[in-house]
Design an enzyme around this catalytic site. Structure first.
Site, short mmCIF file in Angstrom:
data_model
loop_
_atom_site.label_atom_id
_atom_site.label_comp_id
_atom_site.label_asym_id
_atom_site.label_seq_id
_atom_site.Cartn_x
_atom_site.Cartn_y
_atom_site.Cartn_z
CG ASP A 279 -1.89 1.07 1.34
OD1 ASP A 279 -1.63 2.15 0.77
OD2 ASP A 279 -2.92 0.90 2.02
CG HIS A 377 14.17 14.80 -14.75
ND1 HIS A 377 13.91 14.01 -13.67
CD2 HIS A 377 12.98 15.17 -15.25
CE1 HIS A 377 12.60 13.91 -13.52
NE2 HIS A 377 12.01 14.60 -14.47
P1 NAD Z 1 -4.77 -9.15 5.31
O1 NAD Z 1 -5.82 -9.05 6.33
O2 NAD Z 1 -5.16 -9.40 3.90
O3 NAD Z 1 -3.72 -10.27 5.72
C1 NAD Z 1 -3.12 -10.33 6.98
C2 NAD Z 1 -3.47 -11.61 7.66
O4 NAD Z 1 -2.78 -12.71 7.09
C3 NAD Z 1 -3.05 -11.64 9.11
O5 NAD Z 1 -3.99 -10.96 9.89
C4 NAD Z 1 -2.95 -13.12 9.40
O6 NAD Z 1 -4.20 -13.63 9.79
C5 NAD Z 1 -2.61 -13.73 8.05
N1 NAD Z 1 -1.20 -14.22 7.95
C6 NAD Z 1 -0.81 -15.33 7.27
N2 NAD Z 1 0.52 -15.49 7.33
C7 NAD Z 1 1.01 -14.49 8.08
C8 NAD Z 1 2.33 -14.10 8.48
N3 NAD Z 1 3.42 -14.80 8.16
N4 NAD Z 1 2.46 -12.97 9.21
C9 NAD Z 1 1.40 -12.24 9.54
N5 NAD Z 1 0.12 -12.55 9.18
C10 NAD Z 1 -0.09 -13.67 8.47
O7 NAD Z 1 -3.87 -7.87 5.25
P2 NAD Z 1 -3.33 -6.83 6.32
O8 NAD Z 1 -1.84 -6.90 6.24
O9 NAD Z 1 -3.96 -7.00 7.66
O10 NAD Z 1 -3.84 -5.46 5.70
C11 NAD Z 1 -3.24 -4.91 4.55
C12 NAD Z 1 -4.30 -4.32 3.65
O11 NAD Z 1 -5.11 -3.42 4.37
C13 NAD Z 1 -3.71 -3.54 2.52
O12 NAD Z 1 -4.37 -3.92 1.33
C14 NAD Z 1 -4.08 -2.10 2.84
O13 NAD Z 1 -4.24 -1.35 1.67
C15 NAD Z 1 -5.35 -2.26 3.59
N6 NAD Z 1 -5.79 -1.19 4.49
C16 NAD Z 1 -4.98 -0.14 4.84
C17 NAD Z 1 -5.44 0.84 5.71
C18 NAD Z 1 -4.54 1.97 6.09
O14 NAD Z 1 -3.35 1.93 5.78
N7 NAD Z 1 -5.02 3.00 6.76
C19 NAD Z 1 -6.73 0.73 6.24
C20 NAD Z 1 -7.51 -0.36 5.90
C21 NAD Z 1 -7.04 -1.33 5.03
#
Ligand code: NAD
Length: 423
Positions: A279, A377
Protein backbone atom coordinates in the site's frame (compact mmCIF):
# COMPACT_ATOMS: atom_id res chain seq x y z
CA UNK A 1 -17.80 18.11 -23.94
CA UNK A 2 -19.91 14.98 -23.58
CA UNK A 3 -22.47 15.11 -20.78
CA UNK A 4 -24.11 12.12 -19.21
CA UNK A 5 -25.41 11.06 -15.85
CA UNK A 6 -22.89 9.44 -13.50
CA UNK A 7 -25.73 7.65 -11.75
CA UNK A 8 -25.54 4.09 -13.10
CA UNK A 9 -27.79 1.86 -11.07
CA UNK A 10 -26.45 -1.65 -10.41
CA UNK A 11 -23.10 -0.91 -12.11
CA UNK A 12 -21.16 -2.87 -9.50
CA UNK A 13 -23.35 -5.95 -9.98
CA UNK A 14 -22.46 -6.29 -13.66
CA UNK A 15 -19.76 -8.67 -14.89
CA UNK A 16 -16.60 -6.71 -15.74
CA UNK A 17 -17.06 -6.98 -19.52
CA UNK A 18 -20.65 -5.68 -19.29
CA UNK A 19 -19.51 -2.85 -17.05
CA UNK A 20 -16.99 -1.84 -19.69
CA UNK A 21 -19.61 -2.10 -22.43
CA UNK A 22 -21.92 0.14 -20.43
CA UNK A 23 -19.13 2.67 -19.88
CA UNK A 24 -18.29 2.66 -23.59
CA UNK A 25 -21.94 3.16 -24.42
CA UNK A 26 -22.49 6.01 -21.98
CA UNK A 27 -19.27 7.91 -22.54
CA UNK A 28 -19.17 7.35 -26.29
CA UNK A 29 -15.68 5.81 -26.36
CA UNK A 30 -14.36 4.70 -29.75
CA UNK A 31 -14.09 0.96 -30.51
CA UNK A 32 -10.30 1.37 -30.30
CA UNK A 33 -10.51 2.84 -26.80
CA UNK A 34 -12.89 0.07 -25.76
CA UNK A 35 -10.54 -2.57 -27.11
CA UNK A 36 -7.63 -0.91 -25.34
CA UNK A 37 -9.42 -1.04 -21.99
CA UNK A 38 -10.54 -4.63 -22.50
CA UNK A 39 -6.91 -5.73 -22.76
CA UNK A 40 -5.89 -6.21 -19.13
CA UNK A 41 -2.40 -7.45 -19.99
CA UNK A 42 -0.78 -9.72 -17.45
CA UNK A 43 -3.34 -8.97 -14.74
CA UNK A 44 -6.24 -11.27 -15.48
CA UNK A 45 -9.58 -9.48 -15.65
CA UNK A 46 -11.04 -11.79 -13.01
CA UNK A 47 -8.27 -10.91 -10.56
CA UNK A 48 -8.56 -7.18 -11.22
CA UNK A 49 -12.31 -7.49 -10.72
CA UNK A 50 -11.82 -9.19 -7.37
CA UNK A 51 -9.42 -6.51 -6.15
CA UNK A 52 -11.53 -3.34 -6.39
CA UNK A 53 -15.11 -2.19 -6.93
CA UNK A 54 -16.40 -1.32 -10.39
CA UNK A 55 -13.26 -2.51 -12.19
CA UNK A 56 -13.36 -1.94 -15.96
CA UNK A 57 -9.71 -2.56 -16.87
CA UNK A 58 -6.14 -2.23 -15.63
CA UNK A 59 -3.55 0.53 -15.77
CA UNK A 60 -0.08 -0.54 -16.82
CA UNK A 61 2.97 1.21 -15.40
CA UNK A 62 6.52 0.37 -16.52
CA UNK A 63 8.37 -2.06 -14.28
CA UNK A 64 12.13 -1.45 -14.26
CA UNK A 65 14.92 -3.18 -12.41
CA UNK A 66 17.54 -1.16 -10.56
CA UNK A 67 20.95 -2.81 -10.63
CA UNK A 68 24.10 -2.45 -8.49
CA UNK A 69 22.40 -2.60 -5.07
CA UNK A 70 24.13 -4.41 -2.23
CA UNK A 71 22.00 -4.64 0.91
CA UNK A 72 23.52 -6.19 4.02
CA UNK A 73 26.21 -7.85 1.96
CA UNK A 74 23.76 -9.36 -0.54
CA UNK A 75 23.40 -8.29 -4.17
CA UNK A 76 19.73 -7.43 -4.73
CA UNK A 77 17.93 -6.53 -7.95
CA UNK A 78 15.22 -3.96 -7.29
CA UNK A 79 12.02 -4.11 -9.36
CA UNK A 80 10.44 -0.65 -9.46
CA UNK A 81 7.02 0.30 -10.83
CA UNK A 82 6.99 3.94 -11.79
CA UNK A 83 5.90 6.32 -14.53
CA UNK A 84 8.69 8.82 -13.74
CA UNK A 85 11.62 8.53 -16.12
CA UNK A 86 14.65 9.15 -13.91
CA UNK A 87 13.75 7.04 -10.87
CA UNK A 88 15.33 3.68 -11.75
CA UNK A 89 18.52 5.26 -13.09
CA UNK A 90 18.93 7.25 -9.86
CA UNK A 91 18.98 4.09 -7.74
CA UNK A 92 21.43 2.35 -10.12
CA UNK A 93 23.81 5.33 -9.97
CA UNK A 94 23.76 5.78 -6.21
CA UNK A 95 24.20 2.05 -5.65
CA UNK A 96 27.14 1.86 -8.06
CA UNK A 97 28.90 4.68 -6.23
CA UNK A 98 28.74 2.95 -2.83
CA UNK A 99 29.38 -0.64 -3.97
CA UNK A 100 33.09 -0.47 -3.16
CA UNK A 101 32.33 0.69 0.36
CA UNK A 102 29.95 -2.21 0.94
CA UNK A 103 26.60 -0.87 -0.23
CA UNK A 104 23.80 -0.43 2.28
CA UNK A 105 23.60 -1.68 5.85
CA UNK A 106 20.08 -1.89 7.24
CA UNK A 107 18.10 -2.63 10.39
CA UNK A 108 14.52 -2.48 11.64
CA UNK A 109 13.01 -1.42 14.94
CA UNK A 110 10.35 -4.16 14.88
CA UNK A 111 7.09 -5.08 13.22
CA UNK A 112 4.68 -3.40 15.62
CA UNK A 113 1.55 -1.65 14.39
CA UNK A 114 -0.72 0.65 16.40
CA UNK A 115 -4.50 0.49 16.32
CA UNK A 116 -6.37 3.42 17.84
CA UNK A 117 -9.71 3.37 19.64
CA UNK A 118 -11.24 6.80 20.12
CA UNK A 119 -13.48 7.15 23.16
CA UNK A 120 -15.55 10.30 23.69
CA UNK A 121 -17.98 11.65 26.26
CA UNK A 122 -15.91 10.35 29.15
CA UNK A 123 -16.66 12.43 32.25
CA UNK A 124 -13.51 11.31 34.08
CA UNK A 125 -10.86 10.71 31.40
CA UNK A 126 -7.86 10.16 33.71
CA UNK A 127 -9.83 7.67 35.79
CA UNK A 128 -10.98 5.94 32.61
CA UNK A 129 -7.39 5.76 31.39
CA UNK A 130 -6.33 3.73 34.41
CA UNK A 131 -9.39 1.50 34.21
CA UNK A 132 -8.46 0.59 30.65
CA UNK A 133 -4.80 -0.01 31.48
CA UNK A 134 -5.84 -2.37 34.30
CA UNK A 135 -7.55 -4.61 31.71
CA UNK A 136 -4.42 -5.34 29.70
CA UNK A 137 -4.68 -9.11 30.13
CA UNK A 138 -8.28 -9.24 28.93
CA UNK A 139 -7.52 -6.89 26.03
CA UNK A 140 -4.65 -9.14 25.02
CA UNK A 141 -6.98 -12.14 25.09
CA UNK A 142 -9.60 -10.45 22.92
CA UNK A 143 -7.00 -9.24 20.41
CA UNK A 144 -5.28 -12.59 20.12
CA UNK A 145 -8.59 -14.45 19.78
CA UNK A 146 -9.42 -12.16 16.85
CA UNK A 147 -6.53 -13.41 14.71
CA UNK A 148 -5.35 -16.95 15.55
CA UNK A 149 -3.49 -17.15 12.22
CA UNK A 150 -1.38 -14.15 13.16
CA UNK A 151 -0.75 -15.75 16.53
CA UNK A 152 0.39 -18.94 14.83
CA UNK A 153 2.94 -16.90 12.88
CA UNK A 154 4.42 -15.47 16.06
CA UNK A 155 2.48 -12.19 16.07
CA UNK A 156 -0.30 -10.84 18.23
CA UNK A 157 -0.97 -8.26 20.94
CA UNK A 158 2.15 -6.85 22.59
CA UNK A 159 1.27 -3.73 24.56
CA UNK A 160 -1.30 -1.16 25.55
CA UNK A 161 -1.10 2.62 25.71
CA UNK A 162 -3.86 5.01 26.74
CA UNK A 163 -3.66 8.74 26.05
CA UNK A 164 -5.92 11.58 27.16
CA UNK A 165 -6.18 14.22 24.44
CA UNK A 166 -7.72 17.61 25.10
CA UNK A 167 -10.30 18.67 22.56
CA UNK A 168 -10.28 22.19 21.12
CA UNK A 169 -13.90 22.76 22.22
CA UNK A 170 -13.15 21.67 25.82
CA UNK A 171 -13.49 18.16 27.20
CA UNK A 172 -11.16 15.31 26.47
CA UNK A 173 -11.08 12.12 24.49
CA UNK A 174 -9.45 8.93 25.67
CA UNK A 175 -7.44 7.21 22.96
CA UNK A 176 -6.37 3.61 23.43
CA UNK A 177 -3.47 2.22 21.41
CA UNK A 178 -3.32 -1.51 20.83
CA UNK A 179 0.25 -2.37 19.95
CA UNK A 180 0.33 -5.48 17.83
CA UNK A 181 3.10 -7.45 16.20
CA UNK A 182 1.83 -8.15 12.69
CA UNK A 183 4.94 -10.08 11.54
CA UNK A 184 4.92 -10.56 7.77
CA UNK A 185 1.66 -8.69 7.21
CA UNK A 186 1.28 -4.93 6.85
CA UNK A 187 -1.44 -5.58 9.37
CA UNK A 188 -4.14 -2.98 8.70
CA UNK A 189 -7.01 -5.46 8.59
CA UNK A 190 -5.53 -7.46 11.43
CA UNK A 191 -5.33 -4.55 13.87
CA UNK A 192 -8.56 -2.89 12.69
CA UNK A 193 -10.44 -6.07 13.58
CA UNK A 194 -8.81 -6.08 17.00
CA UNK A 195 -9.76 -2.45 17.64
CA UNK A 196 -13.37 -3.20 16.69
CA UNK A 197 -13.44 -6.20 19.02
CA UNK A 198 -11.99 -4.32 22.00
CA UNK A 199 -14.00 -1.06 21.66
CA UNK A 200 -17.29 -2.30 23.20
CA UNK A 201 -15.41 -3.53 26.27
CA UNK A 202 -13.73 -0.17 26.72
CA UNK A 203 -17.10 1.52 26.47
CA UNK A 204 -18.48 -0.82 29.11
CA UNK A 205 -15.57 -0.22 31.54
CA UNK A 206 -15.59 3.56 31.20
CA UNK A 207 -19.11 4.62 30.22
CA UNK A 208 -17.60 6.51 27.27
CA UNK A 209 -18.68 6.35 23.66
CA UNK A 210 -16.31 4.72 21.16
CA UNK A 211 -16.08 6.19 17.65
CA UNK A 212 -13.05 5.54 15.47
CA UNK A 213 -11.37 2.13 15.56
CA UNK A 214 -8.55 1.99 13.05
CA UNK A 215 -4.80 1.66 12.70
CA UNK A 216 -2.42 4.60 12.74
CA UNK A 217 -0.31 4.98 9.62
CA UNK A 218 2.28 6.73 11.77
CA UNK A 219 3.94 3.33 12.22
CA UNK A 220 6.74 4.64 14.41
CA UNK A 221 7.30 1.24 16.00
CA UNK A 222 8.10 -0.18 12.60
CA UNK A 223 11.04 1.95 11.52
CA UNK A 224 13.32 0.76 8.75
CA UNK A 225 16.86 2.12 8.71
CA UNK A 226 19.63 2.13 6.15
CA UNK A 227 23.11 3.65 6.01
CA UNK A 228 25.78 3.88 3.34
CA UNK A 229 29.21 5.39 2.78
CA UNK A 230 30.27 7.17 -0.39
CA UNK A 231 34.00 7.82 -0.71
CA UNK A 232 35.28 11.06 -2.22
CA UNK A 233 36.80 9.10 -5.10
CA UNK A 234 33.48 7.49 -5.88
CA UNK A 235 31.48 10.71 -5.90
CA UNK A 236 34.00 13.06 -7.47
CA UNK A 237 35.59 14.95 -4.61
CA UNK A 238 35.00 17.28 -1.71
CA UNK A 239 32.97 19.87 -3.55
CA UNK A 240 30.37 17.26 -4.50
CA UNK A 241 30.28 15.95 -0.92
CA UNK A 242 29.86 19.43 0.52
CA UNK A 243 27.18 20.27 -2.02
CA UNK A 244 25.20 17.19 -0.98
CA UNK A 245 25.56 18.08 2.69
CA UNK A 246 24.45 21.62 2.06
CA UNK A 247 21.43 20.31 0.13
CA UNK A 248 20.58 18.05 3.06
CA UNK A 249 20.95 20.95 5.54
CA UNK A 250 18.56 22.98 3.40
CA UNK A 251 15.92 20.23 3.71
CA UNK A 252 16.55 19.92 7.44
CA UNK A 253 15.80 23.57 8.11
CA UNK A 254 13.21 24.42 5.44
CA UNK A 255 9.89 22.58 4.98
CA UNK A 256 9.52 23.92 1.43
CA UNK A 257 12.72 22.13 0.49
CA UNK A 258 12.04 19.13 2.77
CA UNK A 259 8.79 18.36 0.92
CA UNK A 260 10.65 18.02 -2.38
CA UNK A 261 13.59 16.23 -0.74
CA UNK A 262 11.26 13.62 0.77
CA UNK A 263 9.23 13.40 -2.44
CA UNK A 264 12.46 12.29 -4.10
CA UNK A 265 12.97 9.63 -1.44
CA UNK A 266 9.42 8.42 -2.04
CA UNK A 267 10.07 8.27 -5.80
CA UNK A 268 12.17 5.25 -4.96
CA UNK A 269 10.27 3.87 -1.99
CA UNK A 270 6.80 4.10 -3.54
CA UNK A 271 8.02 2.46 -6.75
CA UNK A 272 9.19 -0.66 -4.90
CA UNK A 273 6.22 -0.60 -2.56
CA UNK A 274 3.87 -0.54 -5.56
CA UNK A 275 5.80 -3.22 -7.43
CA UNK A 276 5.55 -5.51 -4.40
CA UNK A 277 1.77 -5.06 -4.18
CA UNK A 278 1.98 -3.10 -0.95
CA UNK A 279 0.00 0.00 0.00
CA UNK A 280 1.83 3.09 -1.29
CA UNK A 281 -0.51 5.54 0.48
CA UNK A 282 0.02 3.88 3.85
CA UNK A 283 3.79 4.14 3.45
CA UNK A 284 3.60 7.72 2.14
CA UNK A 285 1.36 8.84 5.03
CA UNK A 286 3.67 7.23 7.58
CA UNK A 287 6.76 8.76 6.01
CA UNK A 288 5.46 12.31 5.93
CA UNK A 289 3.93 12.15 9.42
CA UNK A 290 7.23 10.81 10.75
CA UNK A 291 9.14 13.57 8.97
CA UNK A 292 7.06 16.10 10.93
CA UNK A 293 7.39 14.42 14.32
CA UNK A 294 9.50 17.24 15.84
CA UNK A 295 6.80 19.79 15.05
CA UNK A 296 8.68 20.90 11.94
CA UNK A 297 8.55 18.91 8.72
CA UNK A 298 12.13 17.79 8.00
CA UNK A 299 14.24 15.47 5.89
CA UNK A 300 13.88 11.70 6.36
CA UNK A 301 17.58 11.30 5.56
CA UNK A 302 20.75 12.72 7.12
CA UNK A 303 24.10 13.31 5.43
CA UNK A 304 27.37 13.84 7.31
CA UNK A 305 31.15 13.55 6.86
CA UNK A 306 32.86 10.64 8.59
CA UNK A 307 36.30 10.74 10.22
CA UNK A 308 37.97 9.83 6.91
CA UNK A 309 36.23 12.60 5.02
CA UNK A 310 33.74 10.28 3.28
CA UNK A 311 30.12 11.18 2.77
CA UNK A 312 27.85 9.06 4.97
CA UNK A 313 24.10 8.94 4.56
CA UNK A 314 21.34 7.50 6.72
CA UNK A 315 17.58 7.10 6.50
CA UNK A 316 15.02 6.12 9.13
CA UNK A 317 11.35 5.93 8.28
CA UNK A 318 8.20 3.95 9.08
CA UNK A 319 7.78 1.12 6.59
CA UNK A 320 4.64 -0.89 7.19
CA UNK A 321 4.82 -3.42 4.38
CA UNK A 322 4.07 -7.11 4.13
CA UNK A 323 4.71 -10.29 2.24
CA UNK A 324 1.16 -11.49 2.89
CA UNK A 325 -2.12 -9.59 2.83
CA UNK A 326 -3.48 -6.89 0.57
CA UNK A 327 -2.45 -7.31 -3.06
CA UNK A 328 0.90 -8.91 -2.24
CA UNK A 329 -0.46 -12.42 -2.73
CA UNK A 330 -3.29 -11.73 -5.18
CA UNK A 331 -1.37 -9.71 -7.78
CA UNK A 332 0.67 -12.09 -9.95
CA UNK A 333 3.28 -9.42 -10.80
CA UNK A 334 3.78 -8.63 -7.10
CA UNK A 335 4.54 -12.31 -6.53
CA UNK A 336 7.19 -12.30 -9.25
CA UNK A 337 8.63 -9.06 -7.85
CA UNK A 338 8.98 -10.65 -4.40
CA UNK A 339 10.79 -13.57 -6.03
CA UNK A 340 13.24 -11.18 -7.74
CA UNK A 341 13.86 -9.36 -4.44
CA UNK A 342 14.56 -12.73 -2.84
CA UNK A 343 13.38 -11.69 0.62
CA UNK A 344 11.74 -14.06 3.03
CA UNK A 345 10.34 -11.70 5.64
CA UNK A 346 8.52 -8.38 5.73
CA UNK A 347 11.40 -7.14 7.87
CA UNK A 348 13.90 -7.76 5.05
CA UNK A 349 11.52 -6.25 2.53
CA UNK A 350 11.18 -3.02 4.50
CA UNK A 351 14.93 -2.78 4.97
CA UNK A 352 15.56 -3.07 1.24
CA UNK A 353 12.93 -0.37 0.66
CA UNK A 354 14.70 1.97 3.09
CA UNK A 355 17.98 1.41 1.23
CA UNK A 356 16.23 2.30 -2.03
CA UNK A 357 14.95 5.53 -0.45
CA UNK A 358 18.45 6.50 0.63
CA UNK A 359 19.91 5.64 -2.79
CA UNK A 360 17.27 7.72 -4.54
CA UNK A 361 17.93 10.67 -2.27
CA UNK A 362 21.70 10.49 -2.74
CA UNK A 363 21.35 10.66 -6.52
CA UNK A 364 18.87 13.52 -6.44
CA UNK A 365 21.04 15.57 -4.07
CA UNK A 366 24.16 14.84 -6.09
CA UNK A 367 22.51 15.93 -9.32
CA UNK A 368 21.04 19.04 -7.70
CA UNK A 369 24.30 20.02 -6.07
CA UNK A 370 26.33 19.56 -9.26
CA UNK A 371 24.96 19.61 -12.82
CA UNK A 372 21.36 20.33 -11.81
CA UNK A 373 18.48 17.88 -11.99
CA UNK A 374 17.41 18.68 -15.54
CA UNK A 375 20.45 17.29 -17.35
CA UNK A 376 19.92 13.65 -16.34
CA UNK A 377 16.19 14.04 -16.05
CA UNK A 378 15.75 15.55 -19.47
CA UNK A 379 17.90 12.93 -21.17
CA UNK A 380 15.38 10.33 -19.99
CA UNK A 381 12.41 12.61 -20.35
CA UNK A 382 13.29 13.20 -24.01
CA UNK A 383 11.68 9.89 -24.94
CA UNK A 384 8.42 10.93 -23.28
CA UNK A 385 8.52 14.20 -25.18
CA UNK A 386 9.17 12.31 -28.43
CA UNK A 387 6.10 10.16 -27.79
CA UNK A 388 4.07 13.28 -26.97
CA UNK A 389 5.10 14.70 -30.34
CA UNK A 390 3.75 11.59 -32.06
CA UNK A 391 6.91 9.53 -32.55
CA UNK A 392 6.38 5.78 -32.83
CA UNK A 393 8.71 2.78 -32.91
CA UNK A 394 12.29 3.61 -33.82
CA UNK A 395 11.39 7.29 -34.21
CA UNK A 396 11.16 7.63 -30.42
CA UNK A 397 14.83 6.91 -29.83
CA UNK A 398 15.90 8.97 -32.86
CA UNK A 399 13.87 12.02 -31.88
CA UNK A 400 15.01 11.77 -28.25
CA UNK A 401 18.64 11.66 -29.36
CA UNK A 402 18.13 14.69 -31.58
CA UNK A 403 16.48 16.66 -28.75
CA UNK A 404 19.39 15.93 -26.43
CA UNK A 405 21.91 16.83 -29.12
CA UNK A 406 20.16 20.17 -29.63
CA UNK A 407 19.98 20.70 -25.86
CA UNK A 408 16.27 21.49 -26.15
CA UNK A 409 13.92 18.85 -24.82
CA UNK A 410 10.66 20.47 -25.89
CA UNK A 411 7.61 19.10 -27.60
CA UNK A 412 7.61 21.76 -30.36
CA UNK A 413 11.20 20.90 -31.24
CA UNK A 414 10.32 17.19 -31.15
CA UNK A 415 7.50 17.80 -33.63
CA UNK A 416 9.89 19.68 -35.87
CA UNK A 417 12.48 16.83 -35.70
CA UNK A 418 9.78 14.30 -36.44
CA UNK A 419 8.55 16.20 -39.49
CA UNK A 420 12.10 16.47 -40.82
CA UNK A 421 12.74 12.76 -40.25
CA UNK A 422 9.51 11.72 -41.92
CA UNK A 423 10.22 14.02 -44.86
P1 NAD B 1 -4.77 -9.15 5.31
O1 NAD B 1 -5.82 -9.05 6.33
O2 NAD B 1 -5.16 -9.40 3.90
O3 NAD B 1 -3.72 -10.27 5.72
C1 NAD B 1 -3.12 -10.33 6.98
C2 NAD B 1 -3.47 -11.61 7.66
O4 NAD B 1 -2.78 -12.71 7.09
C3 NAD B 1 -3.05 -11.64 9.11
O5 NAD B 1 -3.99 -10.96 9.89
C4 NAD B 1 -2.95 -13.12 9.40
O6 NAD B 1 -4.20 -13.63 9.79
C5 NAD B 1 -2.61 -13.73 8.05
N1 NAD B 1 -1.20 -14.22 7.95
C6 NAD B 1 -0.81 -15.33 7.27
N2 NAD B 1 0.52 -15.49 7.33
C7 NAD B 1 1.01 -14.49 8.08
C8 NAD B 1 2.33 -14.10 8.48
N3 NAD B 1 3.42 -14.80 8.16
N4 NAD B 1 2.46 -12.97 9.21
C9 NAD B 1 1.40 -12.24 9.54
N5 NAD B 1 0.12 -12.55 9.18
C10 NAD B 1 -0.09 -13.67 8.47
O7 NAD B 1 -3.87 -7.87 5.25
P2 NAD B 1 -3.33 -6.83 6.32
O8 NAD B 1 -1.84 -6.90 6.24
O9 NAD B 1 -3.96 -7.00 7.66
O10 NAD B 1 -3.84 -5.46 5.70
C11 NAD B 1 -3.24 -4.91 4.55
C12 NAD B 1 -4.30 -4.32 3.65
O11 NAD B 1 -5.11 -3.42 4.37
C13 NAD B 1 -3.71 -3.54 2.52
O12 NAD B 1 -4.37 -3.92 1.33
C14 NAD B 1 -4.08 -2.10 2.84
O13 NAD B 1 -4.24 -1.35 1.67
C15 NAD B 1 -5.35 -2.26 3.59
N6 NAD B 1 -5.79 -1.19 4.49
C16 NAD B 1 -4.98 -0.14 4.84
C17 NAD B 1 -5.44 0.84 5.71
C18 NAD B 1 -4.54 1.97 6.09
O14 NAD B 1 -3.35 1.93 5.78
N7 NAD B 1 -5.02 3.00 6.76
C19 NAD B 1 -6.73 0.73 6.24
C20 NAD B 1 -7.51 -0.36 5.90
C21 NAD B 1 -7.04 -1.33 5.03
Amino acid sequence: MQTHSSRISGFHNLPMADRLAKLVDISGLTPDAAEHLANTGNLEAAIADSMIENAIGTMNIPLGVATNMIVDGRDVLIPMATEESSVVAAVCNAARQCRDSGGFVTSMSGSLMIAQIQLTQVPDPEFARLRILEQKAQIQQVCDDTDPVLLKHGGGFRDLEVRVLNEARGGAMVVTHLIVDTRDAMGANAVNSMAEAVAPLIAQWTGGRPYLRILSNLADRRLARARATWTLDAIGGEAVRDGIISAYEFAHIDPYRAATHNKGIMNGVSAVVLASGNDTRAVEAGAHAYAARSGQYRSLTHFEVDRDGNLVGTIEMPLAVGLVGGATKSHPTAQVVLDILGVDSADQLARVFAAVGLAQNFSALKALATTGIQKGHMALHAKNIAVMAGAVGAEIEAVARELIARGKVRVDIAEECLQQMRA
